[in-house]
Write a protein that holds these residues in place. Structure first.
Motif, PDB file in Angstrom:
ATOM      1  N   THR A  19       0.837  -1.210   0.000  1.00 10.52           N
ATOM      2  CA  THR A  19       0.000   0.000   0.000  1.00 10.52           C
ATOM      3  C   THR A  19       0.867   1.253   0.000  1.00 10.52           C
ATOM      4  N   MET A  23       1.109   4.165  -2.818  1.00 12.38           N
ATOM      5  CA  MET A  23       0.879   5.569  -2.484  1.00 12.38           C
ATOM      6  C   MET A  23       2.014   6.462  -2.949  1.00 12.38           C
ATOM      7  N   GLU A  26       2.595   9.059  -7.104  1.00 16.69           N
ATOM      8  CA  GLU A  26       1.539  10.098  -7.069  1.00 16.69           C
ATOM      9  C   GLU A  26       0.566   9.887  -8.215  1.00 16.69           C
ATOM     10  N   THR A  78      -6.418   9.714  -6.775  1.00 17.48           N
ATOM     11  CA  THR A  78      -6.708  10.376  -5.508  1.00 17.48           C
ATOM     12  C   THR A  78      -7.165  11.810  -5.781  1.00 17.48           C
ATOM     13  N   VAL A  91       2.160  12.990  -0.284  1.00 20.80           N
ATOM     14  CA  VAL A  91       2.967  11.972  -0.942  1.00 20.80           C
ATOM     15  C   VAL A  91       4.405  12.453  -0.915  1.00 20.80           C
ATOM     16  N   SER A  93       4.348   8.588   1.206  1.00 24.88           N
ATOM     17  CA  SER A  93       3.702   8.126   2.434  1.00 24.88           C
ATOM     18  C   SER A  93       4.683   8.152   3.602  1.00 24.88           C
ATOM     19  N   ARG A 103      -1.631  10.782   1.224  1.00 26.16           N
ATOM     20  CA  ARG A 103      -2.770  10.881   0.315  1.00 26.16           C
ATOM     21  C   ARG A 103      -3.071   9.507  -0.277  1.00 26.16           C
ATOM     22  N   GLY A 104      -4.324   9.095  -0.153  1.00 25.81           N
ATOM     23  CA  GLY A 104      -4.748   7.800  -0.665  1.00 25.81           C
ATOM     24  C   GLY A 104      -4.687   6.680   0.348  1.00 25.81           C
ATOM     25  N   ALA A 105      -4.178   6.940   1.542  1.00 29.03           N
ATOM     26  CA  ALA A 105      -4.073   5.874   2.542  1.00 29.03           C
ATOM     27  C   ALA A 105      -5.432   5.229   2.786  1.00 29.03           C
ATOM     28  N   LYS A 109      -5.841   3.394  -1.610  1.00 30.32           N
ATOM     29  CA  LYS A 109      -4.667   2.617  -1.996  1.00 30.32           C
ATOM     30  C   LYS A 109      -4.591   1.284  -1.265  1.00 30.32           C
TER      31      LYS A 109
END
Length: 363
Positions: A19, A23, A26, A78, A91, A93, A103-105, A109
């Motif tokens: 994950t 992430m 980008e 995202t 980003v 992570s 972002r996207g956690a 993602k």
């Protein structure tokens, strides 16, 4: 990450670390190509999968002649990165103990990593599986990669049941509310603000619209055993031309989240009745999706997860599957309340638990 590193995602690694690696590529809406390339490289390395690509969207599937086919789907993009200095929702992570920030956690993602890990590991699933990775979910519906795939590869998106790996805190969320937007316009007569009595103030005219919305009591509607809460709200007001002019036009944008027992046309009729006497124009609408939990595959999946299913209040792409006659639910790691926030994060164990539940159900 450098261009050479983009193509080295390891789907056999711990799914939480996968994950983080995803992430780190980008992928704000419109910039999904690098991630699509990386995911595509992994999928094409699997001899048990057939793969097609359309733009920055991909479909991979097993073709083992099983009696049932399940679709697992998730979006690659995202929302934009936060502008707040020092935000943890950016980003690349970052790990803080067993919690992954960036972002996207949450959206989504972790779900994408679970899909990719399953696609590689499940060479002999109990059901045939179709994996869908698509772009442009976080923007207007007309750009949706899933929508394009439905048009370009409809035969690849046939199935008996679908799971959208949006964040649900590891609980099955059935169906989703529909959504509609409306412009409610008031008109007046322009005049110099020093001689306001010569005009008619259109902005003042929206007061009654706001009062009706304020006093409106949203319904809770039971659909297929799940209670869907509706909401109807003003979300944007525009009007006026200058600081010394009585405005002759104002617009209130209204958003209605309606239960899946209604069509968009019925939702429009409801809003028009509430705001009778005003100029109401529907600008956008998307139907909701009934839960479909009475389907055998859905019932087996709920039993495998072991949690009481809940309704999905927001709109998700389960509605697209529902429109194709495919029952669909939401199920994925992470708290949906953290989606799009500057503090977006997910616990590593939540991602692992999601992978475990789906693997046990499909393997």
């Amino acid at each position: 990450m450098t261009a050479s590193e983009i193509l080295t995602l390891d789907p056999t690694a711990d799914v939480a670390q996968l994950t983080a690696d995803i992430m780190d590529i980008e992928s704000v809406s419109g910039n999904e190509k690098a991630l699509a390339d990386a995911v595509g490289a992994v999928l094409r390395s699997c001899e048990h999968l057939e793969v097609v690509r359309e733009g920055d969207s991909l479909i991979a599937r097993t073709n083992l002649g099983r009696q049932e086919r399940v679709i697992l789907a998730g979006h690659l993009d995202t929302v934009p990165l936060p502008h707040v200095q020092g935000s943890r929702g950016t980003v690349p992570s970052r790990w803080e103990g067993d919690v992954l920030y960036g972002r996207g956690a949450t959206d989504m993602k972790g779900g994408v990593a679970v899909q990719l890990a399953l696609a590689v590991a499940l060479t002999e699933p109990s059901r045939d599986v179709t994996y869908v990775f698509y772009d442009h979910e976080e923007v207007e519906a007309s750009l949706s990669g899933l929508g394009r795939l439905v048009g370009s590869f409809p035969e690849w998106l046939q199935g008996d049941f679908a799971v959208l790996l949006e964040p649900t805190n590891g609980t099955v969320e059935g169906g989703c509310n529909g959504t509609a937007r409306f412009d409610v316009t008031t008109t007046g007569r322009a005049a110099h603000s020093a001689r306001a009595w010569m005009g008619e103030n259109a902005i003042h005219g929206v007061a009654e619209v706001l009062v009706r919305l304020r006093d409106h009591e949203p319904a809770t509607v039971t659909v297929d055993g799940l209670d869907f809460r509706e909401s109807l709200n003003a979300v944007l007001i525009t009007g006026g031309t200058a600081g010394n002019v009585i405005p002759d036009r104002a617009v209130v944008e209204v958003n209605y989240r309606f239960a899946p027992d209604k069509t968009p046309e019925q939702a429009e009729e409801y809003v028009r009745s509430l705001l009778e006497g005003f100029d109401v124009v529907r600008t956008d609408a998307a139907a909701g999706a009934r839960p479909g939990l009475n389907h055998p595959a859905a019932a087996e999946f709920v039993a495998a997860v072991g949690e009481e299913p809940k309704p999905k209040y927001g709109w998700t792409d389960v509605a697209r599957f529902s429109a194709m006659g495919i029952p669909a639910v939401n199920f994925g790691p992470g708290d949906p309340l953290l989606a799009h926030s500057d503090d977006e994060h997910v616990h590593a164990d939540a991602i692992r638990a999601c992978l475990k539940a789906l693997n046990e159900w499909l393997a």
